[in-house]
Write a protein that holds these residues in place. Structure first.
Motif, PDB file in Angstrom:
ATOM      1  N   ARG A 100     -22.226 -86.025 -52.829  1.00 41.10           N
ATOM      2  CA  ARG A 100     -21.858 -84.734 -52.284  1.00 41.10           C
ATOM      3  C   ARG A 100     -21.246 -84.543 -50.340  1.00 41.10           C
ATOM      4  O   ARG A 100     -20.040 -84.763 -50.526  1.00 41.10           O
ATOM      5  CB  ARG A 100     -21.772 -83.172 -52.491  1.00 41.10           C
ATOM      6  N   GLN A 101     -21.862 -85.002 -49.312  1.00 40.42           N
ATOM      7  CA  GLN A 101     -21.173 -84.645 -48.044  1.00 40.42           C
ATOM      8  C   GLN A 101     -21.146 -86.007 -48.138  1.00 40.42           C
ATOM      9  O   GLN A 101     -19.839 -86.221 -47.568  1.00 40.42           O
ATOM     10  CB  GLN A 101     -22.789 -84.937 -48.024  1.00 40.42           C
ATOM     11  N   LYS A 102     -21.267 -87.511 -48.783  1.00 44.01           N
ATOM     12  CA  LYS A 102     -20.891 -88.908 -48.222  1.00 44.01           C
ATOM     13  C   LYS A 102     -19.913 -89.378 -48.844  1.00 44.01           C
ATOM     14  O   LYS A 102     -18.878 -89.557 -48.120  1.00 44.01           O
ATOM     15  CB  LYS A 102     -21.802 -89.377 -48.832  1.00 44.01           C
ATOM     16  N   ALA A 103     -19.424 -87.870 -49.782  1.00 41.39           N
ATOM     17  CA  ALA A 103     -17.585 -87.749 -50.659  1.00 41.39           C
ATOM     18  C   ALA A 103     -16.619 -86.869 -49.882  1.00 41.39           C
ATOM     19  O   ALA A 103     -15.560 -87.708 -49.990  1.00 41.39           O
ATOM     20  CB  ALA A 103     -18.184 -87.412 -52.050  1.00 41.39           C
ATOM     21  N   ALA A 104     -17.675 -86.113 -49.014  1.00 38.82           N
ATOM     22  CA  ALA A 104     -16.684 -85.826 -48.787  1.00 38.82           C
ATOM     23  C   ALA A 104     -16.563 -85.932 -46.959  1.00 38.82           C
ATOM     24  O   ALA A 104     -15.323 -86.521 -46.661  1.00 38.82           O
ATOM     25  CB  ALA A 104     -16.804 -84.155 -48.543  1.00 38.82           C
ATOM     26  N   VAL A 105     -16.740 -86.565 -46.869  1.00 40.60           N
ATOM     27  CA  VAL A 105     -16.799 -88.162 -45.242  1.00 40.60           C
ATOM     28  C   VAL A 105     -15.765 -88.753 -45.614  1.00 40.60           C
ATOM     29  O   VAL A 105     -15.203 -89.448 -44.886  1.00 40.60           O
ATOM     30  CB  VAL A 105     -17.966 -88.289 -44.876  1.00 40.60           C
TER      31      VAL A 105
END
Length: 359
Positions: A100-105
């Motif tokens: 989720r964090q990587k997708a947001a970035v």
């Protein structure tokens, strides 16, 4: 094994919930060999005592457990199998949070990583404590249309930022004074799990800039990677209307926080009754089957008895700041306001239970 105790692969597939092709695959991999294979026709037959293993295999695969791990779990003792399942699930949850964090970035980069709109700048330890406090009032599970109850509602103004959360049995709010003036007001509900995952980094940051970006907020911290928190689309319950409609306080009790928590811990029941009078606060069973635990308290107003689920009252009291908590009561069937006696910026509401549900 007698033929009467065997079943063809089609019947076994129905019993186990696995397809015939999956059963052939698991047989070839050695995880679930058939009990008997006809040497002439090649037909596979399974025994009734294999259904439990097949069902467990199917369920393990449903939680994305690799084949090698599935075999280890199926052959392990019960305690070791449970530990391996927990370990696998923890890994899946961790991978999902990281994804989720990587997708947001990635989305931020694809959008040109445009600067967000500053809505607040707060000291990291102060923000982390506030997030911890309000998260205790979020729901741990939800059904259709109630995902917003797992989130934290954020109202950012020029002079203050307010965090709120509710699971409909509790409501917790915390207001903070920003270290820097915001560029613009902002309102939205943020995913509680995203905030929970960012708390440690927030706590160790001197200053956290909260920026509004498409589909959420971005937390910017010096010498740390940005954290993104998703925006929930559902409308948050009107907590301000709830607070405004509480009614007049008829009883007020101030009691030592640690003593009240200890009484709740020692009480054996799932539901407790607070007897509040000029003599203090008495923690009892709703039906008086256990002796009460008397607590010294400063009480004004009417004597009152009110019942709570321990799982509702305990977290509400535990998040209070300082040595004393103030209970504002309005009747046996009305929400109680729990406040820190020396800090008015943290407010928690806890819903009582009716007498018929606590007996």
């Amino acid at each position: 094994m007698p033929n009467s105790e065997l079943m063809p692969i089609g019947v076994f597939a129905q019993r186990s919930g696995l397809t015939s092709s999956a059963l052939r695959f698991y047989a070839d991999s050695g995880l679930l060999p058939p009990a008997e294979v006809d040497p002439v026709s090649g037909y596979r037959h399974y025994g009734a005592d294999q259904v439990a293993r097949a069902t467990a295999l199917r369920r393990l695969r449903e939680i994305a457990m690799p084949l090698a791990e599935v075999g280890t779990v199926l052959d392990a003792e019960a305690g070791e199998a449970a530990r391996l399942v927990d370990e696998h699930v923890a890994g899946v949850v961790g991978d999902a949070a990281a994804a989720r964090q990587k997708a947001a970035v990635i989305k931020s980069v694809l959008g040109g990583d445009r600067p967000g709109l500053l809505i607040a700048a707060l000291k990291g330890p102060v923000l982390a404590d506030a997030v911890d406090h309000v998260l205790t009032a979020t729901a741990t599970a939800y059904g259709p249309g109630t995902a917003v109850l797992t989130g934290v509602h954020v109202e950012a103004g020029h002079e203050a930022i307010t965090l709120a959360a509710t699971d409909r049995f509790r409501l917790s709010t915390r207001s903070l004074v920003p270290a820097r003036t915001a560029e613009q007001t902002w309102v939205g509900t943020i995913d509680g799990d995203d905030l929970r995952a960012a708390v440690t980094e927030i706590r160790h940051s001197a200053l956290v800039r909260i920026e509004a970006v498409p589909h959420g907020i971005r937390l910017r911290m010096d010498e740390r990677e940005d954290r993104h928190c998703r925006l929930l689309s559902e409308e948050f319950p009107d907590h301000r209307l709830m607070l405004a409609s509480l009614g007049e306080v008829t009883t007020r009790a101030t009691v030592a926080k640690d003593l009240l928590l200890r009484a709740l811990e020692e009480h054996p029941g799932e539901c407790i009754a607070l007897h509040i009078s000029g003599h203090g606060v008495d923690v009892r069973s709703p039906n008086d089957e256990h002796p009460g635990i008397p607590l010294v308290a400063t009480v004004t107003g009417e004597a009152l008895q009110i019942r709570f689920e321990t799982t509702t009252l305990y977290p509400a009291v535990s998040t209070a700041i300082g040595p004393d908590v103030m209970l504002d009561l309005r009747g046996h069937d009305r929400p109680v306001t729990i406040r820190s006696a020396d800090r008015g910026d943290l407010t928690t509401l806890a819903m009582p239970v009716r007498a018929e549900y606590s007996s």
